[in-house]
Structure formats: C-alpha cells, structure tokens
Design a protein around this motif. Structure first.
Motif, PDB file in Angstrom:
ATOM      1  N   VAL A 188       0.849  -1.193   0.000  1.00 30.18           N
ATOM      2  CA  VAL A 188       0.000   0.000   0.000  1.00 30.18           C
ATOM      3  C   VAL A 188       0.882   1.241   0.000  1.00 30.18           C
ATOM      4  O   VAL A 188       1.979   1.245   0.563  1.00 30.18           O
ATOM      5  N   GLU A 189       0.395   2.283  -0.648  1.00 34.31           N
ATOM      6  CA  GLU A 189       1.098   3.560  -0.683  1.00 34.31           C
ATOM      7  C   GLU A 189       0.565   4.461   0.426  1.00 34.31           C
ATOM      8  O   GLU A 189      -0.643   4.624   0.576  1.00 34.31           O
ATOM      9  N   GLN A 190       1.495   5.035   1.185  1.00 31.58           N
ATOM     10  CA  GLN A 190       1.137   5.948   2.260  1.00 31.58           C
ATOM     11  C   GLN A 190       1.814   7.292   2.037  1.00 31.58           C
ATOM     12  O   GLN A 190       2.885   7.365   1.440  1.00 31.58           O
ATOM     13  N   SER A 191       1.184   8.348   2.542  1.00 27.43           N
ATOM     14  CA  SER A 191       1.815   9.657   2.515  1.00 27.43           C
ATOM     15  C   SER A 191       3.068   9.629   3.381  1.00 27.43           C
ATOM     16  O   SER A 191       3.053   9.084   4.492  1.00 27.43           O
ATOM     17  N   MET A 192       4.152  10.210   2.906  1.00 29.16           N
ATOM     18  CA  MET A 192       5.391  10.233   3.678  1.00 29.16           C
ATOM     19  C   MET A 192       5.214  11.009   4.981  1.00 29.16           C
ATOM     20  O   MET A 192       5.762  10.628   6.014  1.00 29.16           O
TER      21      MET A 192
END
Length: 317
Positions: free
Chosen positions: A199-203
């Motif tokens: 999954v992609e998460q905000s840094m």
C-alpha cells in the motif's frame, strides 16, 4: 485543574535542569544534522549502482534465504516476503529508491534521537513528585483545598505535556534542518506491506506515525518513573531504576525471547510498536492489538499503584 497543571508546568520549566535538557536535545539534533551533511559531502562522488539492479539483487538474496534457510521463524518469513513484494512493486511502477539524503529521510533518521527525549522525560517524571518531599514543599502543596488525586494528576499531565513538547521540538527542528541542509526533493510516498499487499502511504503520515509510535515507548517509561517517584518518594531511585530498565530491559527481553514464548507478555517486548511496521516482531504471533492490550494493562497497574499510594500514605509526615 487547568490552574494546577499551569502551576506545575511553570515550576518545571523554571528549573535549570529542564532548560538544560531542552538545550541538549536541540544541540544533539544539530550535531546529528551536521554529521549527516558531512557524510553526504564525502559520498557525493561515490558511484552507486542502478536502483533496479539493486532491488533485483536484494530480492534474489531474500528468495535464496527463504528457500535455503531451514530455521527461519514466521516473523522473518513474513518480513522477507514483505520486502520482496515492496521491491517488486517499485520495479513494476517505476518507483526509484531514494539513496540521497533529503528532508524526509533525515526526519525519519532523527527519530532515533527520541531516546534522548525519553531519558529527559523520564528524569522529569522521576523528580516531579519526589522532589516535593526532598525540598519539603509537599506539606505546603497539600494544604490546598484540592484532592490528592487532582494534585497527582496535574503532575502527571505536566510530564506528558513535557514529553509532547520535546517530541514537537525534535520533529520541527529536524524538519527545518533537513529542509535547509538536504532539501525536500525526496519521494512523497512511503510503501508499506499490510495484510498481504503493498500500500502507498503519505510520507508525512508515515513520519508522524513513526514519531507517535516512538512516543509510546517514552510514555510507558515516563509512567513507570512517575509511579516509582510517587510510591517511593525518591527521585534518585526512580531515575536509577527506570534508566536501568530503559537500557537493560530491552536487551534482556530480546535474549529471553530466543527461548521463551512468554517473553511476549513483558513490558519491553511491546513498547516498540514499529516492530509491526517493519515486520520484525520479537516473538512469533505477536500483533499490534496484542501489544496495545499488554501496554494498557501495565499502564493501568502503574497508575493504580501511583494514585493509590499517594492518596492513602501520610505524605506530609
């Protein structure tokens, strides 16, 4: 209650020791930034392999370990599978690995400095009750028409506020130093492996989560030191015992975890919540929910001991 907390906060920040601790945290962060900048300047001309080849080599090594290593734990297997999937996701979606230092990576690296903030909060927690006995001001404090529970709660709330203040200082200062020294050109996406998928998460979300998780560690040790301070009325004992457990406890727990499954019920096996983000749980079968329940039990025990003893003991004697 607000007035009590405000009074305790003013008492804490007026102490020279508190100001020194804040200054030390700022100094340590600045020195760390200078060290990272120095290392970056000496590595700038070093040739680095292509990120695709690097990820492919990593995956080959991970797969080899999965197939050839006979004594892999489930925790290690899950970690390796997660890393393989993340690397493959990067290759498929053309998401390079940032090898250069930038603001985000510096802020994440600076989170390790929160161990110093934890030590400073521990010292504050150890002295905020015990020092009243040492200075002889406890009698004056208890002459107020306020219950002992409220008095003790105001002191504990002040400790937590001090911890949050140090957390904010560390995060803000590292962000500013990272922006000035390294720039903000890094990736804004963090990849995580959750429930069998990438999954992609905000840094920014990832960085805030890292700092919050590490603050849980600070919170538990501060609560332990606060309990010892309230029960034994000795700041030196509270600082000594809590510091000893802070530095020795995790090591002993790690050694015990190699042989005994019951280690997962110990405090030090559960304070590092980042282990679930990084796929390296100390004991196989541990989950985030399990650790939160264990921490809640320890937290309740510490608070019950502190408030019960302080409320019933003749502390003015």
């Amino acid at each position: 209650m607000i007035g009590l907390i405000k009074n305790e906060w003013l008492k804490l920040v007026k102490q020279w020791g508190t100001r020194v601790m804040i200054a030390l945290l700022v100094l340590i962060t600045c020195l760390f930034a200078g060290l990272m900048k120095y290392e970056e300047s000496h590595q700038a001309d070093s040739p680095t392999p292509g990120w695709q080849e690097k990820l492919q080599a990593e995956n080959a090594a991970y797969k080899k370990e999965l197939t050839e290593e006979q004594n892999l734990t489930e925790v290690r297997k899950d970690y390796l599978e997660g890393q393989i999937n993340i690397n493959e996701y990067r290759l498929q979606h053309n998401l390079p690995v940032d090898t250069d230092m930038d603001m985000q990576s510096f802020v994440e690296g600076s989170s390790d400095l929160l161990s110093f903030a934890g030590l400073f909060v521990l010292i504050a927690a150890a002295g905020i009750v015990a020092n009243e006995h040492t200075w002889g001001t406890i009698k004056l404090l208890l002459t107020r028409p306020v219950s002992r529970v409220k008095i003790l709660f105001s002191k504990y709330a002040t400790v937590i506020l001090f911890g949050l203040f140090l957390l904010a200082v560390a995060f803000t200062l590292s962000s500013l130093l990272g922006l000035v020294l390294f720039g903000a050109s890094g990736s804004s996406i963090h990849l995580a492996y959750e429930n069998g998928q990438v999954v992609e998460q905000s840094m920014i979300f990832h960085l805030l989560k890292v700092y919050v998780f590490k603050f849980v560690d600070v919170l538990m040790f501060a609560t332990l030191a606060f309990m010892v301070s309230a029960v034994f009325r000795s700041s030196s004992l509270a600082i000594g015992l809590s510091s000893f457990m802070l530095f020795i406890g995790p090591t002993v727990t790690m050694l015990l975890s190699m042989r005994y499954e019951w280690t997962k019920y110990l405090l030090f096996a559960n304070t590092d919540l980042l282990q679930f983000e990084e796929g390296r749980t100390l004991v196989s079968g541990m989950t985030m929910e399990f650790s939160l329940v264990v921490l809640a039990v320890y937290y309740a025990v510490f608070q019950i001991l502190a408030f019960t003893v302080f409320s019933k003991r003749d502390v003015a004697a």
